[in-house]
Design a protein around this motif. Structure first.
Motif, PDB file in Angstrom:
ATOM      1  N   VAL A 112      39.536 -15.825 -20.799  1.00  0.00           N
ATOM      2  CA  VAL A 112      39.254 -17.127 -20.186  1.00  0.00           C
ATOM      3  C   VAL A 112      39.762 -17.114 -18.738  1.00  0.00           C
ATOM      4  N   ILE A 113      38.852 -17.382 -17.812  1.00  0.00           N
ATOM      5  CA  ILE A 113      39.238 -17.528 -16.400  1.00  0.00           C
ATOM      6  C   ILE A 113      39.484 -19.015 -16.168  1.00  0.00           C
ATOM      7  N   THR A 114      40.751 -19.396 -16.085  1.00  0.00           N
ATOM      8  CA  THR A 114      41.104 -20.810 -15.898  1.00  0.00           C
ATOM      9  C   THR A 114      41.077 -21.179 -14.412  1.00  0.00           C
ATOM     10  N   LYS A 115      41.171 -22.482 -14.177  1.00  0.00           N
ATOM     11  CA  LYS A 115      41.168 -23.036 -12.819  1.00  0.00           C
ATOM     12  C   LYS A 115      39.889 -22.649 -12.074  1.00  0.00           C
ATOM     13  N   SER A 116      38.791 -22.607 -12.827  1.00  0.00           N
ATOM     14  CA  SER A 116      37.517 -22.194 -12.213  1.00  0.00           C
ATOM     15  C   SER A 116      37.051 -23.178 -11.149  1.00  0.00           C
ATOM     16  N   ASP A 117      37.549 -24.429 -11.198  1.00  0.00           N
ATOM     17  CA  ASP A 117      37.163 -25.415 -10.191  1.00  0.00           C
ATOM     18  C   ASP A 117      37.751 -25.090  -8.818  1.00  0.00           C
ATOM     19  N   LEU A 118      38.740 -24.168  -8.759  1.00  0.00           N
ATOM     20  CA  LEU A 118      39.382 -23.821  -7.493  1.00  0.00           C
ATOM     21  C   LEU A 118      38.765 -22.580  -6.849  1.00  0.00           C
ATOM     22  N   ALA A 119      37.760 -21.979  -7.515  1.00  0.00           N
ATOM     23  CA  ALA A 119      37.238 -20.712  -7.014  1.00  0.00           C
ATOM     24  C   ALA A 119      35.735 -20.769  -6.811  1.00  0.00           C
ATOM     25  N   SER A 120      35.291 -19.942  -5.884  1.00  0.00           N
ATOM     26  CA  SER A 120      33.852 -19.820  -5.635  1.00  0.00           C
ATOM     27  C   SER A 120      33.220 -18.934  -6.697  1.00  0.00           C
ATOM     28  N   THR A 121      31.911 -18.929  -6.695  1.00  0.00           N
ATOM     29  CA  THR A 121      31.186 -18.069  -7.631  1.00  0.00           C
ATOM     30  C   THR A 121      31.540 -16.609  -7.398  1.00  0.00           C
ATOM     31  N   GLU A 122      31.670 -16.225  -6.123  1.00  0.00           N
ATOM     32  CA  GLU A 122      32.019 -14.841  -5.809  1.00  0.00           C
ATOM     33  C   GLU A 122      33.403 -14.494  -6.345  1.00  0.00           C
ATOM     34  N   ARG A 123      34.346 -15.428  -6.177  1.00  0.00           N
ATOM     35  CA  ARG A 123      35.709 -15.166  -6.664  1.00  0.00           C
ATOM     36  C   ARG A 123      35.719 -15.047  -8.181  1.00  0.00           C
TER      37      ARG A 123
END
Length: 646
Positions: A112-123
């Motif tokens: 699970v990649i959490t805090k996805s709202d803080l990252a761009s699609t590339e990140r």
């Protein structure tokens, strides 16, 4: 199904569990104040569409100082959520937690990649690639990777659906074994008493069951229980359970994290275990002989030394068999997973699987022992037992084997499954394959026949001498059972410490037999506890002392009499009668110890003769002497009596 978190500190594991269950698993005041998880946290949520089924969550701390706590929680999970934050990506504890989960053999999970709202699609793509690289080469290499935000809710439904679908497909853990619960918490509730929590590793438990806390051995009873956070009458393998226990002198301090609550028959703690060990490729140096480490098993942590069973040091990235010598005993089962870390608790070194809980101190690297470990490494218990029975010493204690694998099958049923011969007494149940039983039987009969041909005037061969000469060489209790089985077939006769073929009778010459017929009555009757000496018998019969002495020596070799003191012979049945008197004296005293005068009064033979008799018993280890006191050695009761009535 029990779901556990894993991942670096502050990557949102606790927030993720809260988003899925609406339960904050940080319960300690210090956790609230510092904003990090310190101890294990637990949460539960009903499984949609499955009546009465519950998903359990174990939230573990991510800080490197609390890896030992993480291990206590991760050891009993079925499914892992490996968490990595989108902003940080893969971090040191992400890698270490993943290594631990892989060493524990967990092959179901999701990254699970959490805090996805803080990252761009590339990140997010970069972090996913990082995770995929780390997962490669582990049992979790093919698990899905999902981006999630506990703030916006993005990805939570997809994650929830995945967990539900996996739980439905998972079913239940094996419940046929005997009960084991690994304790991770112990506390007291006012008005309720001592409560322990943990995951049921095998078997079932019910209210009213009598259990044992291992390794302490304390007996307890289940007053009430909760399974998967619900009051219940029973709990089963895979459930998180809280057991309200009662027992003499029981308190929360009497049971601690690392203990096991088990079915009473499973209580057999061990401190020397043969195992497979895989060393992580991240180790910088090979492991040498007697390498010191901290061993983590289930919820227990204990100091250990790694004894190599191979010829060379254990290199990073390699796997080999070792013996683990522990600082103190633990409760375990063959097949359990373990992890070892360095003694300073700074890094994870490796892990593996227990093979044999009764590793030998001597001969642990012998070819025979290596063959046994090959058999112990087989997962299927029937095939493992069959392989052990085909390996020296060609027999297997079924009670110990089934106990050490936490199996509930009784020895008789297990023997039928194996098509093996079962030799049973009060303490053990020994298995042999039919071909080795036939080999033992034929060897025994052949050796007896040869002995009788060479020694026609002797009653039989000594039991211990015979046992040592035969293959397979059975342990003494099983050997006695085997002899009784052959006696039931009418093939042999047990005569105290001797064994003979059923058709054999020790013989005297005609002249010696005539003299024996005159001599034997003088040793019996009212004078049997004080029989005449050789010179007295010679005078009574008008024979020479040498002839009487020669006759009684011959009768002694034939097992008819025993020379208790010089030239004083007692009939064998009289000796057996006096052993029975010793048993009565032993039973009449709380500690078993008695004085010579007590025995003298029973046989009414005078002090001198009574002392001669007791010294004879001392020499033959029938009695144990401490100063002026003696007690019976019950292991020698069959020396002058019937083996079947031991």
């Amino acid at each position: 199904m029990i779901i556990g978190t894993a991942g670096h500190i502050d990557h949102g594991k606790t927030s993720l569990v809260k988003a899925l269950t609406e339960i904050d698993t940080d319960r300690l005041k210090e956790e609230k104040a510092r904003g990090i998880s310190i101890d294990l946290g637990f949460a539960y949520v009903p499984l949609p569409g499955a009546e009465g089924e519950v998903l359990g969550f174990v939230d573990v701390p991510g800080h490197e100082k609390f890896i030992h706590t993480m291990l206590a929680g991760a050891a009993s999970i079925d499914f892992v959520m490996l968490v990595a934050a989108a902003d940080d990506g893969v971090m040191p504890q992400t890698r270490e937690h993943l290594a631990i989960v892989d060493l524990l053999g967990i092959e179901r999970g999701v990254a699970v990649i959490t805090k996805s709202d803080l990252a761009s699609t590339e990140r997010l793509g970069e972090v996913e690639a990082q995770l995929r690289r780390e997962l490669a080469g582990t049992g979790l290499a093919e698990i899905p990777i999902l981006p999630v935000s506990t703030v916006s809710g993005a990805g939570l439904n997809a994650l929830r659906d995945l967990l539900v679908a996996t739980a439905r497909a998972f079913g239940h853990r094996r419940g046929a074994g005997r009960f084991r619960l690994a304790v991770d918490r112990s506390f007291t509730i006012q008005g309720v008493g001592t409560v322990v929590t943990g995951t049921v590793l095998s078997g079932r438990v019910a209210v009213g069951d009598h259990l044992t806390v291992s390794p302490s051995g304390k007996a307890v009873r289940v007053r009430s229980l909760h399974a998967q956070n619900r009051e219940s009458e029973t709990g089963k393998a895979g459930d998180r359970c809280a057991l309200n226990l009662a027992g003499e002198g029981l308190s929360k301090d009497a049971i601690t994290r690392g203990d096991m609550v088990v079915s009473p028959g499973l209580h057999a703690p061990t401190s020397r275990i043969d195992a497979t060990l895989r060393v992580l490729s991240t180790e910088r140096k090979p492991l040498g002989q007697w390498f010191p480490a901290r061993l983590h098993h289930a919820s227990a942590e204990v100091g250990a030394r790694v004894v190599l069973l191979g010829d060379e040091d254990l290199q990073p990235g390699s796997e080999s068999r070792v013996q683990l010598v522990l600082d103190r005993p633990v409760a375990a089962a063959a097949g359990d997973r373990f992890v070892i870390r360095d003694v300073s608790a700074r890094r994870t070194i490796g892990g593996g699987r227990f093979l044999d809980l009764r590793g030998p101190q001597r001969g642990r690297r012998s070819p025979q022992r290596r063959a046994q470990l090959e058999a112990h490494a087989i997962d299927d218990p029937v095939e493992a037992a069959r392989a052990l029975l085909a390996t020296e010493p060609f027999h297997l204690d079924a009670v110990a084997f089934l106990r050490d694998r936490a199996l509930s099958e009784d020895p008789a049923a297990f023997a039928r499954t194996l098509d093996a011969v079962l030799l049973v007494d009060a303490a053990s149940a020994l298995l042999l394959l039919p071909e080795y039983w036939r080999l033992f039987r034929a060897g025994l009969l052949e050796r007896l026949e040869r002995f009788h041909a060479e020694n026609p005037d002797l009653t039989g061969i000594g039991l211990e001498r015979l046992r040592q000469a035969l293959q397979p060489r059975l342990p003494p209790p099983a050997f006695r059972i085997a002899l009784l089985a052959l006696r039931e077939e009418g093939l042999v006769v047990l005569d105290g410490a001797w064994l003979r073929l059923a058709g054999h009778e020790a013989t005297m010459s005609a002249a010696a037999d005539r003299l024996w017929q005159q001599t034997e009555p003088l040793l019996g009757g009212a004078a049997r506890f004080r029989p005449p000496r050789v010179r007295d018998i010679a005078a009574l019969l008008g024979e020479s002392e040498d002839d009487i002495r020669h006759l009684l020596k011959l009768a002694s070799r034939m097992g008819r009499v025993h020379e208790v003191a010089q030239d004083r012979f007692f009939r064998r049945d009289t000796i057996a009668e006096m052993v029975a008197m010793l048993a009565e004296l032993d039973a009449a005293r709380a500690d078993g110890w008695f004085l010579a005068g007590c025995f003298r009064d029973r046989v009414d033979s005078g002090r001198k003769v009574a002392i001669q008799i007791l010294e004879f018993f001392d020499r033959n280890s029938v009695t144990i002497r401490r100063g002026d006191r003696r007690r019976l050695n019950r292991r020698k009761l069959d020396l002058f009596g019937d083996l079947a009535h031991r």
